[in-house]
Design a protein around this motif. Structure first.
Motif, PDB file in Angstrom:
ATOM      1  N   GLY A  97      11.201  27.556  90.065  1.00  0.00           N
ATOM      2  CA  GLY A  97      12.354  26.727  89.684  1.00  0.00           C
ATOM      3  C   GLY A  97      12.395  26.472  88.184  1.00  0.00           C
ATOM      4  O   GLY A  97      13.467  26.318  87.603  1.00  0.00           O
ATOM      5  N   ARG A  99      11.464  28.681  86.137  1.00  0.00           N
ATOM      6  CA  ARG A  99      11.675  30.024  85.598  1.00  0.00           C
ATOM      7  C   ARG A  99      10.531  30.463  84.681  1.00  0.00           C
ATOM      8  O   ARG A  99      10.760  30.993  83.588  1.00  0.00           O
ATOM      9  N   THR A 208      13.459  19.202  77.017  1.00  0.00           N
ATOM     10  CA  THR A 208      12.885  18.555  78.195  1.00  0.00           C
ATOM     11  C   THR A 208      12.700  19.586  79.291  1.00  0.00           C
ATOM     12  O   THR A 208      13.598  20.377  79.551  1.00  0.00           O
ATOM     13  N   GLN A 224      21.331  29.928  90.183  1.00  0.00           N
ATOM     14  CA  GLN A 224      20.885  30.765  89.067  1.00  0.00           C
ATOM     15  C   GLN A 224      19.682  31.617  89.468  1.00  0.00           C
ATOM     16  O   GLN A 224      19.575  32.773  89.067  1.00  0.00           O
TER      17      GLN A 224
ATOM     18  N   THR B  12      21.188  31.082  77.496  1.00  0.00           N
ATOM     19  CA  THR B  12      21.878  29.826  77.758  1.00  0.00           C
ATOM     20  C   THR B  12      23.184  29.759  76.979  1.00  0.00           C
ATOM     21  O   THR B  12      23.184  29.984  75.779  1.00  0.00           O
ATOM     22  N   VAL B  17      24.469  20.159  77.765  1.00  0.00           N
ATOM     23  CA  VAL B  17      25.240  19.924  78.987  1.00  0.00           C
ATOM     24  C   VAL B  17      25.906  18.549  78.906  1.00  0.00           C
ATOM     25  O   VAL B  17      27.080  18.389  79.235  1.00  0.00           O
ATOM     26  N   TRP B  30      27.187  27.068  87.310  1.00  0.00           N
ATOM     27  CA  TRP B  30      25.808  27.580  87.321  1.00  0.00           C
ATOM     28  C   TRP B  30      25.540  28.671  86.292  1.00  0.00           C
ATOM     29  O   TRP B  30      24.415  28.861  85.858  1.00  0.00           O
ATOM     30  N   ASP B  32      26.554  28.641  83.281  1.00  0.00           N
ATOM     31  CA  ASP B  32      26.549  28.095  81.922  1.00  0.00           C
ATOM     32  C   ASP B  32      25.427  27.114  81.618  1.00  0.00           C
ATOM     33  O   ASP B  32      25.215  26.757  80.464  1.00  0.00           O
ATOM     34  N   ILE B  33      24.732  26.628  82.638  1.00  0.00           N
ATOM     35  CA  ILE B  33      23.685  25.639  82.350  1.00  0.00           C
ATOM     36  C   ILE B  33      22.372  26.339  81.965  1.00  0.00           C
ATOM     37  O   ILE B  33      22.148  27.491  82.341  1.00  0.00           O
ATOM     38  N   PRO B  34      21.513  25.658  81.200  1.00  0.00           N
ATOM     39  CA  PRO B  34      20.241  26.284  80.815  1.00  0.00           C
ATOM     40  C   PRO B  34      19.406  26.627  82.049  1.00  0.00           C
ATOM     41  O   PRO B  34      19.443  25.916  83.048  1.00  0.00           O
ATOM     42  N   ARG B  35      18.653  27.717  81.949  1.00  0.00           N
ATOM     43  CA  ARG B  35      17.780  28.125  83.043  1.00  0.00           C
ATOM     44  C   ARG B  35      16.654  27.116  83.250  1.00  0.00           C
ATOM     45  O   ARG B  35      16.216  26.488  82.289  1.00  0.00           O
ATOM     46  N   GLY B  36      16.196  27.037  84.477  1.00  0.00           N
ATOM     47  CA  GLY B  36      15.046  26.191  84.781  1.00  0.00           C
ATOM     48  C   GLY B  36      15.339  24.720  84.563  1.00  0.00           C
ATOM     49  O   GLY B  36      14.433  23.937  84.373  1.00  0.00           O
ATOM     50  N   SER B  37      16.637  24.360  84.566  1.00  0.00           N
ATOM     51  CA  SER B  37      17.063  22.966  84.370  1.00  0.00           C
ATOM     52  C   SER B  37      16.534  22.359  83.068  1.00  0.00           C
ATOM     53  O   SER B  37      16.315  21.156  82.994  1.00  0.00           O
ATOM     54  N   LEU B  38      16.314  23.182  82.058  1.00  0.00           N
ATOM     55  CA  LEU B  38      15.835  22.635  80.790  1.00  0.00           C
ATOM     56  C   LEU B  38      16.942  21.798  80.145  1.00  0.00           C
ATOM     57  O   LEU B  38      18.120  22.100  80.287  1.00  0.00           O
ATOM     58  N   ILE B  39      16.522  20.748  79.452  1.00  0.00           N
ATOM     59  CA  ILE B  39      17.472  19.965  78.651  1.00  0.00           C
ATOM     60  C   ILE B  39      17.157  20.291  77.198  1.00  0.00           C
ATOM     61  O   ILE B  39      16.117  19.916  76.672  1.00  0.00           O
ATOM     62  N   LEU B  40      18.049  21.068  76.584  1.00  0.00           N
ATOM     63  CA  LEU B  40      17.735  21.662  75.282  1.00  0.00           C
ATOM     64  C   LEU B  40      18.104  20.780  74.099  1.00  0.00           C
ATOM     65  O   LEU B  40      17.610  20.989  72.996  1.00  0.00           O
TER      66      LEU B  40
END
Lengths: 394, 122
Positions: A97, A99, A208, A224, B12, B17, B30, B32-40
């Motif tokens: 998850g 990645r 984060t 994704q 990304t 976001v 889906w 357009d958001i960063p992979r792996g739910s990262l907050i960049l």
């Protein structure tokens, strides 16, 4: 320069890891994977690799430390089997998850209870929907080749998913065979340097990792991952092509054996394919058109390609070294059968066979029995059982 | 180990976001958001107006304030506004109304007091 050597499966995989020279390995020994950790730690002790080797207290910690190292920006690896995979379960999903392109040799062994140290595929089959790419290897040569290719697959920007390279416990992990290994330099060049898009140690670009994603974002994140899985076959094939140039050994999503004109065929993973090949040859000599399909990549499941390859076969027997215990066949059986449903017109008849649980010997006689069964179904259009247990005492 | 910043392997599309949601009023899909739910986008918590959560509101009395800045030290949300070393007000867009500032405000000053949000209904 490639050279022929005699190695056990675990020695071959440990050698592949040595040649990859990962930044971090965090691993815990478990039968039958133990030798990998043992050999690799000696490479570390002898200064033959630059790897930071983290000795952990469990597989949950092994995968957690590997996840941490990978997130930090390191090329990180671990290895496990059976109960070890079961113990790292929740972290498997976190690796995928998040990645993180972790590569993990996975030596297949049965799950307790009753306690058993020998080969079956219940361990990795349970993790088939964890978001890890799964590659199955027939022998030490394939295990060595697949581990090297897995690095490139996992780290490819179109994939960015962890990969487990599975091979059969004891049968392959401890059996010695001759195989061809490459020199360190061409391997080093093939795997290349790891350049992650994001790394937590890259303090100039803070971000984060592992945030909360609830009803509004979790679904998109999983979608994704499915997309990356869908894109990975192209990468897997491209990497295989490049590897073939280097090694002379060709790989695909699955291997076919005398399948083109086959009337009956079996589908089977890993070392059992080696048992089946001479039996197929014998039947061919008798004029029976038998063939085989050996999946290499089980995740992503190459459904369309497999259906095409099996479309002309009258009867397909799918052999599972794992049981769903639900009375409707093993995981490979269900997925192959589902893939064939997409074929237009007359589809092959598909029956399932459960074999080899807990390391029960799988003999040429077993294969012969299954193929005789399939032949009878081809001639009569009938079968006694949808799913048959092979080599069991009644 | 170093991150390549040549844009070659960029996967990304939306860097922030949170900013995209504020700007467009829509959550990105889906793809357009960063992979792996990262907050960049570091520090994007500022875009999340946690003041909406508040049921009690701290009220500051400038006359009584001795500018000891205990409130600023203890506030878990950085909602105490300070200028030139002096307390100047409260950021109600982010203050969750936890009451820590009022609790920590020295008794002899009592410049911060908590009041039911319902008292301020416009």
């Amino acid at each position: 320069m490639a050279k022929k050597v005699a190695l056990t499966g675990n020695e071959a995989v440990a050698l592949a890891m040595k040649q990859i020279n990962p930044d971090v390995v965090a691993a815990y020994p478990i039968t039958p994977q133990t030798d990998i950790v043992q050999y690799f730690s000696s490479f570390v002790a002898d200064g033959q690799v630059d790897t930071e080797f983290v000795t952990v207290e469990s597989e949950h910690s092994a995968m957690s430390a590997t996840v941490g190292a990978s997130a930090a920006g390191a090329r990180a690896m671990t290895a496990t089997s059976s109960q070890g995979l079961a113990l790292m379960w929740e972290v498997l999903y976190i690796a995928a998850g998040s990645r993180l392109p972790i590569v993990m040799p996975m030596v297949n062994r049965a799950l307790s209870a009753p306690i058993n140290i020998h080969c079956d595929h219940s361990d990795s089959m349970g993790a088939r929907d964890s978001g890890w790419i799964q590659i199955y290897s027939e022998n030490a040569q394939e295990a060595y080749d697949n581990v090297l290719q897995a690095i490139r697959i996992a780290e490819h920007p179109d994939v960015q998913l962890p990969v487990m390279v599975c091979y059969d416990g004891f049968i392959i992990s401890h059996g010695m065979e001759t195989l061809e290994v490459m020199d360190d330099d061409p391997v080093k060049k093939f795997v290349g340097a790891y350049r992650p898009e994001h790394a937590l140690l890259d303090v100039d670009h803070p971000y984060t990792m592992g945030p909360l994603a609830l009803q509004d974002f979790y679904f998109e994140s999983r979608r994704q991952m499915a997309d990356a899985m869908e894109h990975s076959p192209k990468v897997i094939l491209d990497v295989a092509k490049e590897y073939a140039k280097l090694s002379g050994r060709e790989y695909s999503l699955f291997e076919t054996y005398k399948l083109d004109d086959a009337e009956i065929a079996i589908v089977v993973l890993s070392s059992a394919a080696g048992t089946a090949r001479p039996v197929i040859d014998d039947l061919r000599k008798k004029g029976i058109k038998a063939g085989m399909l050996k999946p290499r990549v089980f995740r992503p499941f190459p459904a369309a390609e497999m259906a095409k390859a099996l479309s002309h076969v009258k009867v397909v027997g799918v052999l599972d070294r794992a049981d769903s215990l639900a009375g409707h066949g093993g995981p490979l059986f269900n997925e192959v059968r589902s893939a064939l449903y997409e074929l237009p017109g007359k589809r092959p008849v598909v029956t399932g066979y459960i074999f080899g649980l807990g390391g029960r010997d799988f003999t040429p006689e077993n294969v012969d029995g299954i193929l005789a069964d399939l032949k009878q179904t081809a001639d009569t259009g009938k079968y006694a059982n949808l799913v048959t247990y092979v080599g069991i005492r009644e | 180990m170093a991150t390549e910043d040549n844009g070659k392997n960029k996967t990304t599309k939306v860097k922030s976001v949170a900013r995209a949601i504020i700007d467009t009023g829509k959550k990105p899909g889906w793809k357009d958001i960063p992979r792996g739910s990262l907050i960049l986008d570091a520090g994007n918590a500022e875009l999340y107006q946690t003041g909406d959560w508040r049921s009690e509101r701290p009220v500051w009395d400038a006359e009584k304030c001795i500018h000891c800045l205990f409130c600023w030290v203890y506030c878990p949300d950085g909602a105490i506004e300070v200028k030139d070393g002096k307390m100047v007000g409260i950021d109600y867009k982010h203050c969750k109304g936890c009451g820590i500032c009022a609790h920590e405000c020295p008794k002899r000053a009592s410049a911060l007091t908590m009041h039911k949000e319902s008292e301020f209904e416009e």
